[in-house]
Design a protein around this motif. Structure first.
Motif, mmCIF file in Angstrom:
data_model
loop_
_atom_site.group_PDB
_atom_site.id
_atom_site.type_symbol
_atom_site.label_atom_id
_atom_site.label_comp_id
_atom_site.label_asym_id
_atom_site.label_seq_id
_atom_site.Cartn_x
_atom_site.Cartn_y
_atom_site.Cartn_z
ATOM 1 N N ILE A 31 40.472 44.499 32.538
ATOM 2 C CA ILE A 31 39.750 43.886 33.667
ATOM 3 C C ILE A 31 40.704 43.156 34.612
ATOM 4 C CG2 ILE A 31 39.156 41.709 32.510
ATOM 5 C CD1 ILE A 31 36.284 42.121 33.802
ATOM 6 N N ASP A 32 41.841 42.714 34.114
ATOM 7 C CA ASP A 32 42.839 42.099 34.992
ATOM 8 C C ASP A 32 43.672 43.172 35.696
ATOM 9 O OD1 ASP A 32 42.418 39.241 34.582
ATOM 10 O OD2 ASP A 32 42.989 39.654 32.516
ATOM 11 N N PHE B 207 39.067 32.921 34.953
ATOM 12 C CA PHE B 207 40.116 33.942 35.041
ATOM 13 C C PHE B 207 41.011 33.769 36.263
ATOM 14 C CE2 PHE B 207 36.211 35.832 36.885
ATOM 15 C CZ PHE B 207 36.659 36.154 38.161
ATOM 16 N N ARG C 131 36.567 30.036 38.652
ATOM 17 C CA ARG C 131 36.353 30.915 37.500
ATOM 18 C C ARG C 131 37.483 30.761 36.483
ATOM 19 N NH1 ARG C 131 32.865 35.153 39.160
ATOM 20 N NH2 ARG C 131 32.697 35.674 36.961
ATOM 21 N N ASN D 68 43.276 46.156 36.782
ATOM 22 C CA ASN D 68 42.224 47.156 37.019
ATOM 23 C C ASN D 68 42.480 48.015 38.262
ATOM 24 O OD1 ASN D 68 41.579 45.218 38.913
ATOM 25 N ND2 ASN D 68 39.399 45.168 38.452
ATOM 26 N N THR E 168 34.296 47.010 37.613
ATOM 27 C CA THR E 168 35.440 46.089 37.553
ATOM 28 C C THR E 168 36.196 46.215 36.240
ATOM 29 O OG1 THR E 168 34.201 44.540 38.939
ATOM 30 C CG2 THR E 168 36.103 43.656 37.758
ATOM 31 N N LYS F 149 46.656 47.494 43.190
ATOM 32 C CA LYS F 149 47.229 46.333 42.497
ATOM 33 C C LYS F 149 48.570 46.665 41.817
ATOM 34 C CE LYS F 149 42.724 44.104 41.731
ATOM 35 N NZ LYS F 149 41.917 43.287 40.787
ATOM 36 N N TYR G 97 41.803 35.116 47.008
ATOM 37 C CA TYR G 97 40.764 35.095 45.975
ATOM 38 C C TYR G 97 40.100 33.714 45.847
ATOM 39 C CZ TYR G 97 41.867 39.749 44.043
ATOM 40 O OH TYR G 97 42.016 41.112 43.850
ATOM 41 N N LEU H 188 44.335 35.833 37.241
ATOM 42 C CA LEU H 188 44.196 36.736 38.384
ATOM 43 C C LEU H 188 45.347 36.539 39.364
ATOM 44 C CD1 LEU H 188 42.543 38.716 40.176
ATOM 45 C CD2 LEU H 188 41.204 36.753 40.944
ATOM 46 N N ARG I 286 39.279 53.380 38.485
ATOM 47 C CA ARG I 286 39.561 52.461 37.373
ATOM 48 C C ARG I 286 39.488 53.166 36.026
ATOM 49 N NH1 ARG I 286 36.315 47.730 40.459
ATOM 50 N NH2 ARG I 286 38.090 46.511 41.223
ATOM 51 N N HIS J 128 41.403 46.705 44.164
ATOM 52 C CA HIS J 128 40.389 45.766 44.659
ATOM 53 C C HIS J 128 39.707 46.418 45.852
ATOM 54 C CE1 HIS J 128 38.454 42.203 46.346
ATOM 55 N NE2 HIS J 128 38.912 42.626 47.513
ATOM 56 N N HIS K 288 36.960 32.830 43.920
ATOM 57 C CA HIS K 288 36.977 32.820 42.444
ATOM 58 C C HIS K 288 37.682 31.593 41.870
ATOM 59 C CE1 HIS K 288 35.401 36.855 42.404
ATOM 60 N NE2 HIS K 288 36.426 37.328 43.072
HETATM 61 P P1 CMP Z 1 38.785 42.237 42.027
HETATM 62 O O1 CMP Z 1 37.834 43.229 42.621
HETATM 63 O O2 CMP Z 1 40.163 42.262 42.553
HETATM 64 O O3 CMP Z 1 38.181 40.776 42.231
HETATM 65 C C1 CMP Z 1 38.531 39.708 41.370
HETATM 66 C C2 CMP Z 1 39.268 40.163 40.145
HETATM 67 O O4 CMP Z 1 39.275 39.263 39.057
HETATM 68 C C3 CMP Z 1 38.623 41.419 39.590
HETATM 69 O O5 CMP Z 1 38.857 42.498 40.461
HETATM 70 C C4 CMP Z 1 39.280 41.487 38.211
HETATM 71 O O6 CMP Z 1 40.513 42.176 38.228
HETATM 72 C C5 CMP Z 1 39.569 40.026 37.888
HETATM 73 N N1 CMP Z 1 38.780 39.535 36.761
HETATM 74 C C6 CMP Z 1 39.259 39.088 35.585
HETATM 75 N N2 CMP Z 1 38.273 38.701 34.769
HETATM 76 C C7 CMP Z 1 37.114 38.908 35.436
HETATM 77 C C8 CMP Z 1 35.731 38.718 35.118
HETATM 78 N N3 CMP Z 1 35.340 38.221 33.946
HETATM 79 N N4 CMP Z 1 34.806 39.064 36.064
HETATM 80 C C9 CMP Z 1 35.182 39.527 37.270
HETATM 81 N N5 CMP Z 1 36.478 39.739 37.624
HETATM 82 C C10 CMP Z 1 37.431 39.441 36.719
#
Ligand code: CMP
Length: 140
Positions: free
Chosen positions: A110-111, A58, A56, A113, A92, A10, A50, A62, A103, A116, A53
């Motif tokens: 978490i953003d 986030f 979601r 990170n 994650t 990333k 993505y 993201l 990681r 992927h 998601h």
């Molecule tokens: P990734 O494996 O790239 O898949 C989705 C991404 O969303 C995850 O890694 C994180 O970087 C991001 N993300 C941000 N907040 C969350 C969350 N609460 N749960 C899961 N993924 C999150």
């Protein structure tokens, strides 16, 4: 079984100049880079990648993060590649990632990170086809 998985280094890890260090971990674990490219994703591309998601909270952050700079995308191949790559990455949330994982060692939040990785063989086929549409992902 020999599998393929889709890996993305990333924008945070690309900016930290640790592509090589992360590739070394793949190689030392027996994962082979069988396709690779550096790309700066558009919001449309990141949103499509993505799309699972989309609902979601986030999702917006993201997409913003994944378009904030170039990413390094690779297909990895090896015995149990999907799980092996997930083990190398760690949880994650880097604060929960085991010591010695990518990681834990390179990620901040978490953003941001660092990496992927596909979460299942079926998802890997879809994700590899997204970035490398010419690849034969039905080799077995
Ligand atoms: P990734 O494996 O790239 O898949 C989705 C991404 O969303 C995850 O890694 C994180 O970087 C991001 N993300 C941000 N907040 C969350 C969350 N609460 N749960 C899961 N993924 C999150």
């Amino acid at each position: 079984a020999i599998e393929r998985t889709l890996s993305i280094i990333k924008p945070d890890a690309v900016a930290k100049n640790v592509i090589g260090k992360i590739y070394q971990r793949f190689e030392e674990a027996g994962l082979k880079v069988v396709a690779a490219k550096m790309v700066h994703l558009s919001a449309t591309e990141a949103g499509e990648f993505y799309s699972a998601h989309k609902e979601r909270g986030f999702f917006k952050d993201l997409v913003a993060f994944m378009t904030s700079g170039p990413v390094m995308v690779q297909a990895l191949e090896g015995e149990g590649a999907v799980l092996k790559n997930r083990d190398l990455m760690g949880a994650t949330d880097p604060k929960k990632a085991a010591p010695g994982t990518i990681r834990a060692d390179f990620a901040e939040s978490i953003d941001a990170n660092a990496v992927h990785g596909s979460d299942a063989v079926e998802a890997a086929a879809v994700e590899i086809a997204f970035f490398f549409p010419g690849m034969n992902v039905y080799s077995r």
